[in-house]
Design an enzyme around this catalytic site. Structure first.
Site, mmCIF file in Angstrom:
data_model
loop_
_atom_site.group_PDB
_atom_site.id
_atom_site.type_symbol
_atom_site.label_atom_id
_atom_site.label_comp_id
_atom_site.label_asym_id
_atom_site.label_seq_id
_atom_site.Cartn_x
_atom_site.Cartn_y
_atom_site.Cartn_z
ATOM 1 N N ASP A 176 0.823 -1.206 0.000
ATOM 2 C CA ASP A 176 0.000 0.000 0.000
ATOM 3 C C ASP A 176 0.866 1.269 0.000
ATOM 4 O O ASP A 176 1.799 1.384 0.802
ATOM 5 C CB ASP A 176 -0.865 -0.019 1.264
ATOM 6 C CG ASP A 176 -1.944 1.033 1.257
ATOM 7 O OD1 ASP A 176 -2.796 0.991 0.367
ATOM 8 O OD2 ASP A 176 -1.925 1.904 2.158
ATOM 9 N N GLU A 210 1.906 -0.262 -4.721
ATOM 10 C CA GLU A 210 0.969 0.782 -5.140
ATOM 11 C C GLU A 210 1.699 2.114 -5.064
ATOM 12 O O GLU A 210 2.237 2.460 -4.014
ATOM 13 C CB GLU A 210 -0.258 0.794 -4.224
ATOM 14 C CG GLU A 210 -1.332 1.732 -4.732
ATOM 15 C CD GLU A 210 -2.201 2.325 -3.648
ATOM 16 O OE1 GLU A 210 -3.320 2.741 -3.951
ATOM 17 O OE2 GLU A 210 -1.757 2.398 -2.484
ATOM 18 N N ASP A 259 -10.490 1.190 -4.753
ATOM 19 C CA ASP A 259 -10.450 2.649 -4.645
ATOM 20 C C ASP A 259 -11.073 3.331 -5.861
ATOM 21 O O ASP A 259 -11.002 4.558 -5.983
ATOM 22 C CB ASP A 259 -9.006 3.146 -4.540
ATOM 23 C CG ASP A 259 -8.334 2.714 -3.255
ATOM 24 O OD1 ASP A 259 -9.041 2.472 -2.262
ATOM 25 O OD2 ASP A 259 -7.089 2.631 -3.248
HETATM 26 O O1 TEU Z 1 -4.732 4.027 -1.567
HETATM 27 C C1 TEU Z 1 -3.868 5.090 -1.816
HETATM 28 C C2 TEU Z 1 -4.429 6.217 -2.518
HETATM 29 O O2 TEU Z 1 -3.702 7.077 -2.957
HETATM 30 C C3 TEU Z 1 -5.895 6.316 -2.555
HETATM 31 O O3 TEU Z 1 -6.185 7.204 -1.544
HETATM 32 C C4 TEU Z 1 -6.428 6.713 -3.868
HETATM 33 O O4 TEU Z 1 -5.646 7.644 -4.518
HETATM 34 C C5 TEU Z 1 -7.752 7.313 -3.696
HETATM 35 O O5 TEU Z 1 -8.495 6.549 -2.820
HETATM 36 C C6 TEU Z 1 -8.465 7.409 -5.005
HETATM 37 O O6 TEU Z 1 -9.699 7.950 -4.787
HETATM 38 C C7 TEU Z 1 -4.383 3.089 -0.622
HETATM 39 C C8 TEU Z 1 -5.500 2.086 -0.437
HETATM 40 O O7 TEU Z 1 -5.680 1.387 -1.621
HETATM 41 C C9 TEU Z 1 -6.723 2.811 0.030
HETATM 42 O O8 TEU Z 1 -7.840 1.976 0.114
HETATM 43 C C10 TEU Z 1 -6.415 3.419 1.369
HETATM 44 O O9 TEU Z 1 -7.488 4.203 1.796
HETATM 45 C C11 TEU Z 1 -5.154 4.271 1.345
HETATM 46 O O10 TEU Z 1 -4.083 3.667 0.635
HETATM 47 C C12 TEU Z 1 -4.650 4.475 2.738
HETATM 48 O O11 TEU Z 1 -4.138 3.277 3.238
#
Ligand code: TEU
Ligand code: CA
Length: 584
Positions: free
Chosen positions: A205, A262, A338
């Site tokens: 993540d 990610e 997301d």
């Molecule tokens: O997502 C990272 C992230 O950048 C997201 O916030 C994304 O850009 C955004 O939601 C788009 O609308 C990761 C995880 O996948 C997400 O579910 C988490 O909320 C976030 O990290 C924090 O851990």
């Protein structure tokens, strides 16, 4: 030619544990529920399951706020259930990838509780604490102007010790301080714990956020009417990122484990290659955000932005050729937990064309080079939540925060609320999080209780049971696609990529070429209408002569020849043409 590897040929199925299947009737999906669906996953033809976080968590951000990395959130099950899942997948020749969330923990993690307890606690330095700033009027202010990804300041004040701590996401998700080597060591220990259990790798993540610019300077003001500013410049791909990644790789290598990182905000080829080029020995691949940020507008995602097909094609071309030329590897995805549903977001369509559009998008992504990620429900063509659902049906903390922020920014605009809601309907994360639609029973067969989130009402005509029986379904199409990709791996996994008709506003056309195995041409109509396409001569030849190995219309389309050859494409038509080399 890229080197061969199992993980390059694999298809990964992403599971959102709360929403797969609730076996004990409490309304929340669980690991036993996932176990009950492994036949389904195997029949789809995927090789790896990526399980979103199932660890102990107060669930402020649906498990991305972890309070114990070695325990399982009770409603999801137990560590023994995960053991069972690993064993059951391995028995089928499949693999399990877990989510590793180590940019931050929950504020309920024992580490943070200790850290916040006093200025001289040994864990104080495990998180990022700073003294307040004071403005000219003597008001206490955060240490810098960084905005949280979820809106507002990225800092929260702790009354007890009189300092602020950094949280790039919610205030309940304090960022770990990777400058302290004990933090890296603790993360390595967590990885080892799960790898020893037989987990095959991790999805990491926001892993490019773990190194921040030293001194944590203010971000430049890019949104003047907002107090806090986007600060990716200072926390995405910081100076020590690659050193930290190589540390993680050291652990992975002991187990020959897999890692996909990610990485929001990385746009430069050279920077991405540092993480994924084979000789760098860091990660296998990353999730790059160009495509899914295509329609995110000014300020935050609930502002619109026009996108065009040539722009989308340019992105695909950029990353496809970059990885081929530089021994890197792509992670292919259009959906995840997301994002909203791709069929609603990228292919506005009349209801009768929904399945054609979903199959076309599957083809678009599925014939590219890279490891394929399918998000639960994508294989059914699941769509966004109904337009008449109000904001209260949206459970996600990001949706609620950014919605409020966007409303404020539309102050004075009588249509402001509706404009924001339109964007919520298009792009909120909730669309990807509604429960899986298994059959026509109440709540789509997801639960016998009250689901934690309302099931999309379209389950009566979009569900797994019906689609598994129907050879013309989106599910059956995905099955064929995944099989073909394996059968012709030399071409579809390892072949080169060539974009044709780059400027055409309606058609995506690309070729995949392998010197000895053969070549394939992919033709996709991205519009909801018929389109008379003046195709390049090579494509016309392929259209007439090659084998149609995959298509979302039963009968081949017609070619009309005027001055140039015109291929008449039907709404969202997708065709894959294979020219196999004759063996002599
Ligand atoms: O997502 C990272 C992230 O950048 C997201 O916030 C994304 O850009 C955004 O939601 C788009 O609308 C990761 C995880 O996948 C997400 O579910 C988490 O909320 C976030 O990290 C924090 O851990
Ligand atoms: Ca349950």
């Amino acid at each position: 030619m890229p080197q061969k590897a199992w993980w390059k040929e694999a298809a990964v199925y992403q599971i959102y544990p709360a929403s797969v299947c609730d076996l004990n009737g409490d309304g929340i999906g669980d690991i036993p529920g996932i176990l009950s669906k492994l036949d389904y996953l195997e029949s789809l033809g995927v090789d790896v399951v990526w399980l979103c976080p199932v660890y102990e968590s107060p669930q402020v951000d649906m498990g991305y706020d972890i309070s114990d990395y070695r325990a399982i959130h009770a409603p999801y099950g137990t560590v023994q259930d995960v053991d069972q899942l690993i064993a059951a997948l391995h028995k089928r020749g499949m693999k399990l990838v877990m989510d590793l969330v180590v940019n931050h923990t929950s504020d309920q993690h024992a580490w943070f509780k200790e850290s916040r307890s006093s200025l001289d606690n040994p864990k104080r330095d495990w998180y990022i604490w700073r003294k307040p700033r004071w403005d000219a009027e003597g008001n206490r202010q955060p240490p810098n102007n960084w905005a949280s990804v979820f809106g507002g300041s990225a800092w929260s004040f702790d009354e007890e010790t009189g300092e602020y701590y950094l949280h790039l996401f919610c205030k309940e998700q304090p960022d770990l301080n990777w400058e302290n080597p004990d933090v890296a060591q603790a993360v390595h220990d967590v990885m080892t714990f799960w790898l020893d259990k037989g987990v095959d790798g991790f999805r990491m993540d926001v892993i490019n956020f773990i190194s921040k610019t030293p001194g944590l300077p203010d971000a430049p003001v890019t949104i003047p009417d907002q107090q806090f500013q986007p600060a990716e410049l200072h926390y995405a791909d910081g100076p020590r990122l690659h050193e930290f990644l190589r540390g993680l790789r050291g652990i992975l290598d002991k187990y020959n484990a897999f890692a996909v990182g990610e990485m929001p905000g990385v746009k430069e080829e050279a920077e991405v290659l540092k993480s994924v080029a084979e000789d760098r020995k860091e990660l296998n691949m990353i999730f790059q955000f160009d495509i899914i940020c295509l329609d995110n507008g000014r300020n935050n995602k609930f502002f619109p932005k026009e996108w065009s097909l040539p722009k989308l094609k340019a992105i695909v071309h950029k990353w496809q050729t970059c990885m081929f030329d530089n021994s890197g590897w792509n992670a292919l995805f259009l959906e995840n937990h997301d994002q909203s549903r791709s069929v609603s977001r990228f292919t506005p369509h009349r209801p009768e064309n929904r399945n054609a559009a979903a199959k076309m998008l599957a083809t678009f992504m599925g014939m590219q080079a890279g490891t394929l990620f399918v998000y639960q429900g994508q294989e059914l063509g699941m769509a966004n939540l109904p337009k008449d659902w109000g904001i209260d049906e949206y459970k996600d903390v990001e949706t609620q925060n950014l919605y409020r922020l966007a409303l404020e920014q539309h102050r004075g605009d009588p249509d402001g609320a509706e404009k924001v809601m339109d964007q919520v309907r298009l792009k909120a994360r909730d669309h990807g999080r509604s429960p899986m639609q298994w059959n026509t029973q109440k709540h789509g067969g997801f639960t016998t209780g009250t689901p934690w989130m309302r099931v999309n009402e379209d389950y009566l005509h979009c569900n797994a049971e019906q689609q598994q029986r129907d050879p013309s379904s989106v599910f059956a199409y995905w099955q064929r696609l995944l099989r073909l990709r394996k059968q012709h791996a030399d071409t579809f996994v390892y072949g080169s990529f060539e974009l044709l008709a780059a400027d055409d506003p309606a058609v995506v056309c690309y070729r995949r070429v392998h010197a000895s195995a053969g070549a394939a041409t992919v033709v996709l109509n991205f519009t909801d209408g018929e389109y008379a396409w003046e195709a390049p001569p090579g494509v016309v030849k392929a259209w007439e002569g090659a084998r149609r190995i995959l298509a979302n219309y039963a009968e081949p389309g017609e070619i009309r020849k005027h001055s140039a050859a015109v291929v008449c494409l039907r709404p969202f038509e997708a065709v894959v043409l294979l020219e196999e080399r004759k063996m002599c």
